[in-house]
Design an enzyme around this catalytic site. Sequence first.
Site, PDB file in Angstrom:
ATOM      1  N   GLU A  25       0.825  -1.220   0.000  1.00  0.00           N
ATOM      2  CA  GLU A  25       0.000   0.000   0.000  1.00  0.00           C
ATOM      3  C   GLU A  25       0.857   1.267   0.000  1.00  0.00           C
ATOM      4  O   GLU A  25       2.059   1.224   0.280  1.00  0.00           O
ATOM      5  CB  GLU A  25      -0.947   0.016   1.203  1.00  0.00           C
ATOM      6  CG  GLU A  25      -0.246   0.074   2.542  1.00  0.00           C
ATOM      7  CD  GLU A  25      -1.104   0.681   3.650  1.00  0.00           C
ATOM      8  OE1 GLU A  25      -1.612   1.808   3.464  1.00  0.00           O
ATOM      9  OE2 GLU A  25      -1.226   0.054   4.709  1.00  0.00           O
ATOM     10  N   LYS A 159      -3.293  -1.762  15.972  1.00  0.00           N
ATOM     11  CA  LYS A 159      -2.737  -0.899  17.014  1.00  0.00           C
ATOM     12  C   LYS A 159      -3.730  -0.694  18.144  1.00  0.00           C
ATOM     13  O   LYS A 159      -4.935  -0.672  17.915  1.00  0.00           O
ATOM     14  CB  LYS A 159      -2.441   0.478  16.418  1.00  0.00           C
ATOM     15  CG  LYS A 159      -1.172   0.553  15.656  1.00  0.00           C
ATOM     16  CD  LYS A 159      -0.694   2.014  15.589  1.00  0.00           C
ATOM     17  CE  LYS A 159       0.616   2.106  14.856  1.00  0.00           C
ATOM     18  NZ  LYS A 159       0.452   2.158  13.411  1.00  0.00           N
TER      19      LYS A 159
HETATM   20  N1  PSU Z   1      -2.656   1.624  10.826  1.00  0.00           N
HETATM   21  C1  PSU Z   1      -1.323   1.627  10.926  1.00  0.00           C
HETATM   22  N2  PSU Z   1      -0.581   2.220   9.948  1.00  0.00           N
HETATM   23  C2  PSU Z   1      -1.165   2.780   8.851  1.00  0.00           C
HETATM   24  C3  PSU Z   1      -2.590   2.748   8.750  1.00  0.00           C
HETATM   25  C4  PSU Z   1      -3.281   2.163   9.747  1.00  0.00           C
HETATM   26  O1  PSU Z   1      -0.796   1.105  11.890  1.00  0.00           O
HETATM   27  O2  PSU Z   1      -0.461   3.318   7.981  1.00  0.00           O
HETATM   28  C5  PSU Z   1      -3.249   3.314   7.536  1.00  0.00           C
HETATM   29  C6  PSU Z   1      -3.560   2.187   6.546  1.00  0.00           C
HETATM   30  O3  PSU Z   1      -3.434   2.687   5.222  1.00  0.00           O
HETATM   31  C7  PSU Z   1      -5.004   1.871   6.834  1.00  0.00           C
HETATM   32  C8  PSU Z   1      -5.531   3.248   7.151  1.00  0.00           C
HETATM   33  O4  PSU Z   1      -5.689   1.269   5.778  1.00  0.00           O
HETATM   34  O5  PSU Z   1      -4.499   3.876   7.890  1.00  0.00           O
HETATM   35  C9  PSU Z   1      -6.811   3.200   7.918  1.00  0.00           C
HETATM   36  O6  PSU Z   1      -7.339   4.479   7.997  1.00  0.00           O
HETATM   37  P1  PSU Z   1      -8.837   4.682   8.509  1.00  0.00           P
HETATM   38  O7  PSU Z   1      -8.805   4.279   9.964  1.00  0.00           O
HETATM   39  O8  PSU Z   1      -9.115   6.132   8.325  1.00  0.00           O
HETATM   40  O9  PSU Z   1      -9.704   3.788   7.699  1.00  0.00           O
END
Ligand code: PSU
Length: 306
Positions: A25, A159
């Site tokens: 990604e 996390k």
């Molecule tokens: N969690 C992490 N590192 C990240 C992300 C999430 O530990 O880089 C990023 C990923 O791209 C994930 C996104 O898909 O954040 C999720 O964002 P949201 O919670 O806004 O859907």
Amino acid sequence: MQQYLLFSPEVAAARSAGIPIVALESTIISHGMPYPQNVETAREVEQIIRDGGAVPATIAVIGGKICIGLSNDQLELLGSAPHALKVSRRDLPFVVSTGALGATTVAATMICAALAGIDVFVTGGIGGVHRGAETSFDISADLQELARTNVAVVCAGVKSILDIGLTLEYLETHGVPVISVGQPGFPAFFTRESGFKADFQMDSAEQQAAFIHTKRALGLQGGVVLANPVPEKDAMPLAEIDAITSHALEEARLQGIMGKQVTPFLLSRIKELTEGRSLATNIALVKHNAVVGAKLAVALHGRRPL
Ligand code: PSU
Ligand code: MN
């Protein structure tokens, strides 16, 4: 659909030669890590995948095209451009139709990987159910994508900025299997244990590939979470990460951070509050996931076609 896809020369060659491909990604590059460590890490992760016998395809939206595999210049652009948008499922038609620069999240990368016929995807952490989601409704679109799109996602768990228990409940409701690698426990990204167990433990790539192949053969749509704990030597002390996470969550609440800004805000505050130590852990776990992902892609490739 194929008119929107643009394969890099390396990925195009792998497709014709029948070499397994692993998706990566780009939100992790643009919004998950600071420059220049983000670009260095992206390159190193790609190399680990090559060393594992597969070809890396980092995915992003550039110039109205869904790019499957990026050049060094494109990686540099995503890592340094302040205007790169964080692109989830909802945002994908916007960046493609406007030509804006888009860094894809887990959800959007899964969509693009599936369009490109790639079934293994390596990242750091997936999104999930946020703490307090009962009032904020903040549940990452990554989870719905896992419910519907046939891509296996190798990560280091979730996390503790998120509600890990609710995230696992949500995945269960939507039929997404959570497989841990090397231990029974579901890992919490910076730490090896979250206090929750995965659904199944599968240590070998052959076992994982057999599982994914069978799921597909049974017509069960949707992804699989492969949760690979951070190596012991790179993990962070639990007490430290807990204290810092609580602090960052409180700051987000006080500053009224909402919507798609929440996850990047928390990630960057945690990095600042640990004076960069969390970044070292983050880099180490992504590299470790790349080793597992390449092995899985190779094992799964041996089983095709379905
Ligand atoms: N969690 C992490 N590192 C990240 C992300 C999430 O530990 O880089 C990023 C990923 O791209 C994930 C996104 O898909 O954040 C999720 O964002 P949201 O919670 O806004 O859907
Ligand atoms: Mn959200």
